[in-house]
Design a protein around this motif. Structure first.
Motif, short mmCIF file in Angstrom:
data_model
loop_
_atom_site.label_atom_id
_atom_site.label_comp_id
_atom_site.label_asym_id
_atom_site.label_seq_id
_atom_site.Cartn_x
_atom_site.Cartn_y
_atom_site.Cartn_z
N ASN A 235 43.96 49.91 21.38
CA ASN A 235 42.71 51.04 21.62
C ASN A 235 42.72 51.80 22.88
OD1 ASN A 235 42.14 50.65 18.62
ND2 ASN A 235 41.01 48.78 19.23
N LEU A 236 43.73 51.95 23.42
CA LEU A 236 43.95 52.74 24.71
C LEU A 236 43.32 54.05 24.68
CD1 LEU A 236 47.25 51.27 25.84
CD2 LEU A 236 45.00 50.48 26.49
N ASP A 237 42.90 54.41 25.72
CA ASP A 237 42.22 55.98 26.04
C ASP A 237 43.46 56.69 26.22
OD1 ASP A 237 40.96 58.37 26.04
OD2 ASP A 237 40.38 58.03 28.23
N LYS B 103 46.00 60.27 25.95
CA LYS B 103 45.80 61.54 25.26
C LYS B 103 47.26 62.37 25.34
CE LYS B 103 41.34 61.82 25.35
NZ LYS B 103 40.76 61.66 24.16
N GLN C 89 45.84 58.30 31.26
CA GLN C 89 45.79 58.67 29.91
C GLN C 89 47.13 59.04 29.44
OE1 GLN C 89 42.84 61.85 30.17
NE2 GLN C 89 41.29 60.73 29.03
N ILE D 293 46.08 63.28 20.13
CA ILE D 293 46.95 62.66 21.16
C ILE D 293 48.26 63.79 20.91
CG2 ILE D 293 48.30 60.86 21.87
CD1 ILE D 293 46.17 58.80 20.65
N LYS E 88 44.41 62.02 15.90
CA LYS E 88 43.50 61.37 17.08
C LYS E 88 43.62 62.44 18.40
CE LYS E 88 43.94 57.02 17.81
NZ LYS E 88 42.54 56.52 17.48
#
Length: 266
Positions: free
Chosen positions: A3-5, A7, A210, A40, A38
């Protein structure tokens, strides 16, 4: 680590995202759509030509950031975000030196097209994997375009047969990188996949922390350096394994997709 942040995810293609048959992972488009939901961004960061990458990702081409030609050209939604050309006056000397290396095949890479002088069947088959827009010319030095890379193919291996010659003459003035066992690339000294990622970080507003990246060969060095979550494939060159912070399963085991599922989507 889950569940990494994240981007922005950038992955090399050959030896990394693609299997040995040059195919995308079976679940790629499913996972890509989950990343999109999400917010990303996903980037194909490759030594391949932009037009080759478009062909591979045709169903989602408008949603991918393409870092093509080892970072010398960045495209998104058909628009150029960044390019890094070789000075025009450098081209004759670079081509001349490359021509003098026995059994080498040269690709002069422009923004409009790639250009070749060879008609050797084995070379054409290999070049066709990476250059979908390619023109045969009698003399590479007669071509007019904005040149972003010179690629050299040598079936005996570029690390031993091409790199020593090219690096001796141009290593201090240009970026000279072994991009695969039989490929070497010459670029502007400031060009790299990592430089392209830095440009995108500044332009799009995501950070080093990120950023996640995947690579397997020496031309992925700067890409991994510009990402906190840097992954070397299990099949990667030893120097890439030493450099990366983490390791992913091999390209044959769909390591990029497996890692994204476990670390980002779970």
């Amino acid at each position: 680590m889950s569940n990494l942040d994240i981007k922005f995810i950038a992955t090399d293609m050959d030896g990394t995202l693609l299997n040995e048959q040059g195919e995308l992972p079976s679940r790629f488009f499913e996972i890509f759509n989950q990343l999109k939901q999400k917010n990303i961004l996903f980037s194909a960061a490759s030594g391949r030509q932009y037009y080759s990458l478009i062909e591979t990702f045709e169903p989602v081409k408008d949603d991918i950031v393409f870092i093509a030609e080892n970072g010398t050209l960045v495209m998104h939604k058909g628009m150029e975000l960044y390019s890094c050309t070789i000075p025009e006056e450098d081209i004759p000397d670079l081509i001349s030196r490359a021509r003098n290396i026995p059994d080498s095949y040269i690709v002069l890479c422009g923004i409009k097209s790639a250009y070749i002088e060879t008609q050797h069947p084995k070379a054409l088959k290999e070049l066709g994997k990476y250059y979908y827009r390619c023109e045969y010319v009698d003399d590479l030095l007669s071509v007019k375009d904005d040149f972003i890379k010179i690629a050299i193919c040598h079936f005996g291996g570029t690390e031993d047969n091409v790199y020593p010659v090219i690096n001796e003459h141009f290593g201090s003035t240009h970026k000279v990188v072994v991009s695969a066992r039989i490929w070497l690339d010459i670029m502007n000294i400031s060009a790299s996949k990592g430089d392209a990622v830095r440009q995108l970080q500044d332009r799009l507003g995501f950070s080093y922390e990120q950023t996640m990246s995947f690579g397997d060969y020496l031309n992925d060095t700067e890409l991994l350096e510009e990402s906190y979550y840097s992954f070397a494939m299990a099949n990667a060159h030893d120097k890439i394994k030493e450099l990366a912070r983490f390791q992913a399963p091999s390209n044959q085991d769909e390591g990029v997709i497996t890692t994204i599922i476990e670390k980002v989507l779970d």
